[in-house]
Design an enzyme around this catalytic site. Structure first.
Site, mmCIF file in Angstrom:
data_model
loop_
_atom_site.group_PDB
_atom_site.id
_atom_site.type_symbol
_atom_site.label_atom_id
_atom_site.label_comp_id
_atom_site.label_asym_id
_atom_site.label_seq_id
_atom_site.Cartn_x
_atom_site.Cartn_y
_atom_site.Cartn_z
ATOM 1 N N ARG A 62 -15.602 3.023 14.663
ATOM 2 C CA ARG A 62 -16.958 3.191 15.207
ATOM 3 C C ARG A 62 -17.409 2.018 16.082
ATOM 4 N NH1 ARG A 62 -19.506 4.860 9.409
ATOM 5 N NH2 ARG A 62 -18.183 3.090 8.851
ATOM 6 N N HIS A 199 0.391 1.917 -2.915
ATOM 7 C CA HIS A 199 1.259 0.861 -2.409
ATOM 8 C C HIS A 199 2.125 0.237 -3.489
ATOM 9 C CE1 HIS A 199 -2.090 -1.734 -3.796
ATOM 10 N NE2 HIS A 199 -1.174 -2.673 -3.899
ATOM 11 N N LYS A 203 6.786 -1.345 -3.739
ATOM 12 C CA LYS A 203 7.302 -2.652 -4.141
ATOM 13 C C LYS A 203 8.759 -2.525 -4.589
ATOM 14 C CE LYS A 203 2.767 -4.494 -5.393
ATOM 15 N NZ LYS A 203 2.748 -5.566 -4.394
ATOM 16 N N HIS A 261 -2.285 3.320 -9.987
ATOM 17 C CA HIS A 261 -1.242 2.312 -10.160
ATOM 18 C C HIS A 261 -0.600 2.358 -11.549
ATOM 19 C CE1 HIS A 261 -2.526 0.956 -6.373
ATOM 20 N NE2 HIS A 261 -3.375 0.022 -6.733
ATOM 21 N N LYS A 361 -10.069 -7.472 -13.708
ATOM 22 C CA LYS A 361 -10.429 -8.479 -12.710
ATOM 23 C C LYS A 361 -10.747 -9.800 -13.404
ATOM 24 C CE LYS A 361 -10.718 -5.657 -9.034
ATOM 25 N NZ LYS A 361 -9.841 -5.796 -7.851
#
Length: 511
Positions: A62, A199, A203, A261, A361
């Site tokens: 954009r 993703h 690996k 994951h 986290k």
């Protein structure tokens, strides 16, 4: 003759991995993912000679950029990348194929401009109408982009070449939205042309897991409930949410990490040998694992899944704010940043073997590993020598940051006395092969251009994964946490996670 056959085989494998001429069309091209990963990794594929001579990147976003402005920004991104070496000659050749189209995602006129650019590139570069669309946008934009691609006849039955689409996670926010998104994608693309990316599957250690199991006779026979005591899968992140507060408030740890994951890693550990290392054969076995996972009732979801949210603390010697103090996060947010869950797979191979999954986290370090702990020998032979306790054998697959495999076993300490100590046998990717290791996105981008779907999730795989985690989401919504924040930044999570595994007589691995 043998040498000639080997040379031909290697040449055939090399050619098979070379994509046909194509354009990679990236929506959301001014975002962080494109700057950090997609453009640097596409450039690196070009540097390695793995892209076709006829190739282009069309960036759609954009912001009111020109093509020159966008090229300059991407050049800076490649310069700043710690993982790809900058080669000016390669960059200049690669950058000639980069084009920018400014458009709102809902604006039909923007798609007409995109179509004109693609048609020009087909004529100028001989791309053959082959297009790989990449949705590097917020998930809220997926539906409208897919609709507009179909309306503009840029994909589906109207294309002269192939048209594929890569969709970033999260693929939906629950089972119903995942099904709705699958239906929307199927309106324009066939399933064979849909690449749902995770993703982690790019690996090297994750890919090597199948080779490790199925190409070595010594491990697969003991990969069963008769020998394995339990499995731990950990994805620990030392960082917080950064500037993704708005996204994380909607996603939380279950949608961000568990549904994709962690469950992907679970399926690769637990799957049966596929009939071939081919997309559908591999994914058939992964789906079977997900169907065999015991589903949670609401009560079980609360008993076997522990949630947490980080408070203030210190990580790597630096002060870290609480989650509720992060930008674009509600001051009383109930969003979890940590989960530990106990799962069981009800099939012949794994019945009775618990799988413990955890992610969070602001933990003490960034590390991803799979730990397979084996059972102790049934008879302790060394008690007469004063050896009362033996440590179990553990096979560890280190996925990040240092990819490799470690086997822990018992050995005698030199000397007259019988003393036993656990020692490690290590394999490290970085030092063992002496070759440049591809990044996860390099591998997955190349696979999508080649048309190899082995490392991408299939429709039924995504939906079954959502069916397993949706009861956890529903249970946590019905019973909001009252103790958040319940672990300090820089620690290994809440007390409830420790209790979850210790009530089985086990403990979390020290990483």
């Amino acid at each position: 003759m043998e040498t000639m056959l080997s040379d031909r085989l290697r040449e055939g494998l090399r050619l098979r991995r070379m994509p046909s001429p194509c354009a990679v069309v990236i929506f959301g091209a001014t975002g962080d993912l494109v700057r950090r990963r997609l453009i640097p990794d596409l450039y690196n594929l070009a540097r390695k000679g793995l892209l076709p001579g006829a190739f282009a990147v069309v960036a759609v976003a954009r912001r009111p950029f020109s093509t020159d402005t966008f090229r300059q920004q991407m050049q800076q991104a490649v310069h700043e990348s710690a993982e790809v070496p900058y080669d000016r000659t390669v960059w200049e050749m690669f950058a000639e194929g980069i084009h920018y189209v400014q458009s709102e995602f809902h604006d039909p006129e923007g798609y007409r401009r995109l179509g004109a650019v693609l048609a020009d590139l087909d004529r100028q570069r001989g791309l053959g109408g082959n297009r790989l669309f990449y949705l590097a946008t917020p998930p809220s934009a997926y539906h409208i982009i897919i609709d507009r691609l179909g309306e503009a006849r840029l994909a589906g039955e109207w294309t002269t070449g192939w048209a594929r689409i890569i969709v970033e996670k999260p693929f939906g926010v629950d089972l119903e939205t995942a099904r709705a998104l699958n239906r929307k994608v199927m309106e324009v693309f066939r399933e064979a042309h849909v690449y749902r990316i995770d993703h982690y599957l790019g690996k090297e250690t994750v890919q090597n897991l199948m080779i490790f199991r199925f190409a070595n006779t010594i491990f697969e026979p003991i990969w069963t409930r008769q020998y394995v005591d339990h499995v731990q899968i950990t994805v620990a992140e030392s960082g917080g949410i950064g500037d993704r507060g708005g996204y994380y408030e909607e996603a939380g740890v279950v949608r961000d990490m568990l549904q994709n994951h962690l469950l992907q890693l679970l399926t690769l550990v637990a799957m049966e040998p596929p009939t071939a290392i081919e997309a559908d054969a591999v994914r058939d076995e992964k789906v079977k694992v997900l169907h065999a996972v015991r589903p949670f009732t609401p009560e079980q979801a609360l008993a076997f899944a522990a949630q947490g949210q980080y408070g203030r603390g210190a990580v790597d010697g630096e002060e870290a704010p609480a989650y509720r103090e992060e930008g674009r996060v509600a001051p009383d947010s109930p969003t979890p940043t940590y989960i530990a869950v106990r799962m069981e797979i009800e099939n012949w191979r794994w019945a009775g073997v618990p799988f413990y999954l955890r992610t969070g986290k602001r933990l003490p370090k960034r590390v991803t590993e799979i730990g397979i702990q084996f059972k102790l020998p049934p008879l302790i032979l060394f008690r007469h020598a004063g050896v009362e306790d033996l440590e179990p054998n553990v096979l560890t697959l280190n996925i990040q940051p240092d990819e490799g495999i470690t086997l822990r076993f018992a050995a005698k300490v030199p000397g007259q006395a019988t003393r036993i100590r656990s020692v490690n046998m290590d394999f490290n990717y970085g030092t063992s092969f002496g070759v440049e290791e591809p990044t996860a996105y390099e591998r997955l981008l190349l696979d999508a251009m080649v048309g190899d779907r082995t490392l991408f999730a299939r429709r039924d795989e995504v939906e079954q994964a959502w069916s397993l985690v949706t009861p956890i989401l529903e249970a946590w919504t019905a019973a909001p946490p009252v103790d958040f924040p319940n672990y300090e930044a820089g620690t290994w999570g809440p007390a409830a996670a420790k209790a979850l595994i210790e009530r089985d007589g086990r403990r979390w691995r020290r990483l």
